[in-house]
Design an enzyme around this catalytic site. Structure first.
Site, mmCIF file in Angstrom:
data_model
loop_
_atom_site.group_PDB
_atom_site.id
_atom_site.type_symbol
_atom_site.label_atom_id
_atom_site.label_comp_id
_atom_site.label_asym_id
_atom_site.label_seq_id
_atom_site.Cartn_x
_atom_site.Cartn_y
_atom_site.Cartn_z
ATOM 1 N N PRO A 194 0.817 -1.217 0.000
ATOM 2 C CA PRO A 194 0.000 0.000 0.000
ATOM 3 C C PRO A 194 0.850 1.266 0.000
ATOM 4 C CG PRO A 194 -0.204 -1.191 2.088
ATOM 5 C CD PRO A 194 0.629 -2.027 1.191
ATOM 6 N N GLU A 195 0.652 2.103 -1.011
ATOM 7 C CA GLU A 195 1.319 3.409 -1.079
ATOM 8 C C GLU A 195 0.239 4.486 -1.001
ATOM 9 O OE1 GLU A 195 4.274 3.681 -4.178
ATOM 10 O OE2 GLU A 195 4.507 1.516 -4.282
ATOM 11 N N LYS A 237 1.331 7.970 4.243
ATOM 12 C CA LYS A 237 0.727 6.639 4.287
ATOM 13 C C LYS A 237 0.091 6.364 5.647
ATOM 14 C CE LYS A 237 4.465 5.247 1.205
ATOM 15 N NZ LYS A 237 5.747 4.515 1.172
ATOM 16 N N ARG A 290 16.416 -2.026 -4.215
ATOM 17 C CA ARG A 290 15.002 -2.258 -4.508
ATOM 18 C C ARG A 290 14.854 -2.845 -5.908
ATOM 19 N NH1 ARG A 290 13.947 -2.066 0.219
ATOM 20 N NH2 ARG A 290 13.647 -0.139 1.376
#
Length: 310
Positions: A5-6, A61, A278
């Site tokens: 979730p961003e 967030k 990443r």
DNA sequence: AACTACTCCTGGAGGC
DNA sequence: TGCCTCCAGGAGTAGT
């Protein structure tokens, strides 16, 4: 593909939960994994019982429930947090966050760590297969303190986030490559790994582009891409999560998670590699230095942008 | 102050 | 089929 979730996902969740939870009063709380719930000394999660949810807000967030009795609940879903609101008959009223387990799975799931019961019999499940998410029970003033401590950058979708503000935010990161800067919540709040890749692709820049090498045209492009990519994801309601399973709409995400698939612009295969620790997806044609390290950025091509390909 | 490395977790993917 | 290993990934913290 699992989806963390961003900002857009949290904003969609906020909108959905606001529609079903505002006005509900907490009847009981069942904390099954104590470390997920943080309270200052003197407060416990039981203090929210009898309090009504007045408003649900978002900052970066963080999801913030403002309660009637001067308390607030603050959620951060981190990597794998998921929230599902169901009625007394277990019909789903609102859901969002990480798509595992499926939103229609029986609840509570074995990774459901906090359960909130409401006066109308409805139930809010907080499920988190990675256990990284957190819930804070705080007095109103403590929310500001928590947000303050996080030293968050500006909200990218706020009208006050202008090209000039972006330039100012980047000014102290001149030597850093673009991708880790976009991921840094102190610079701009709310962008995670998926949207960073999408924004960089839409900007026709590269993850390795040094921030200090961005010229005015590149800054304008980057600013527009941040607004467009995040804005679209919020407007579309993050349609790639359907029935609790992560799917992709026809054209989104455009590069993230699409290793080997054709670039939507030039048709060449999308490449996946590691950048700044990443998983990073790029089009080698549209983003020609994507696979290189920081040293790969050529000073003669400040934005690292290829010829317009369509 | 700026930056890196490490830490927290476990479902799922990949190797054999 | 099944066992084993390893990776993803936000963000806080400790170390340089």
């Amino acid at each position: 593909m699992p989806r963390v979730p961003e900002l857009p996902e949290v904003e969609s969740l906020r909108r959905d939960l606001a529609a079903t939870l505002v006005g509900r009063t907490f009847a009981s709380v069942d904390v099954r994994l104590a470390k997920q719930v943080l309270t200052p000394t003197g407060l416990s999660v039981e203090h929210i019982i009898g309090q009504q949810i007045e408003e649900i807000r978002r900052r970066a967030k963080f999801l913030i429930f403002d309660l009637s009795g001067g308390l607030a609940l603050v959620f951060h879903l981190r990597l794998a947090g998921q929230m599902i609101h169901r009625d007394a008959e277990q019909a789903t009223l609102a859901s969002g966050g990480h798509p595992v387990p499926a939103y229609d799975a029986p609840m509570p799931h074995r990774s459901t760590h906090v359960i909130f019961h409401f006066d109308d019999g409805s139930i809010l499940y907080l499920t988190d297969i990675r256990q990284f998410g957190r819930v804070w029970v705080l007095p109103d003033a403590g929310v500001d303190q928590l947000i303050e401590q996080a030293k968050l950058g500006p909200e990218p979708l706020d009208p006050s986030f202008t090209v000039d503000m972006l330039r100012e935010r980047l000014a102290r990161r001149q030597k850093m490559p673009l991708k880790p800067v976009l991921l840094d919540q102190h610079v701009i709040a709310g962008i995670g790994n998926i949207y960073a890749d999408e924004i960089i692709f839409a900007s026709r820049l590269t993850p390795a582009t040094r921030v200090g090498d961005l010229d005015d045209a590149a800054l304008v492009r980057l600013h527009r891409a941040i607004k467009d990519v995040l804005g679209l994801a919020v407007r579309e309601g993050v349609a790639e999560i359907l029935n609790g399973r992560a799917t992709m709409t026809r054209d989104f995400p455009r590069v993230h998670g699409r290793k080997g698939q054709p670039c939507p612009v030039c048709g060449r295969p999308i490449v996946k590699n590691q950048f700044a620790g990443r998983g990073t997806y790029t089009c080698p044609e549209c983003q020609p230095y994507a696979g290189d390290g920081v040293q790969g950025v050529q000073s003669g091509d400040p934005a690292g942008v290829s010829e317009e390909a369509g």
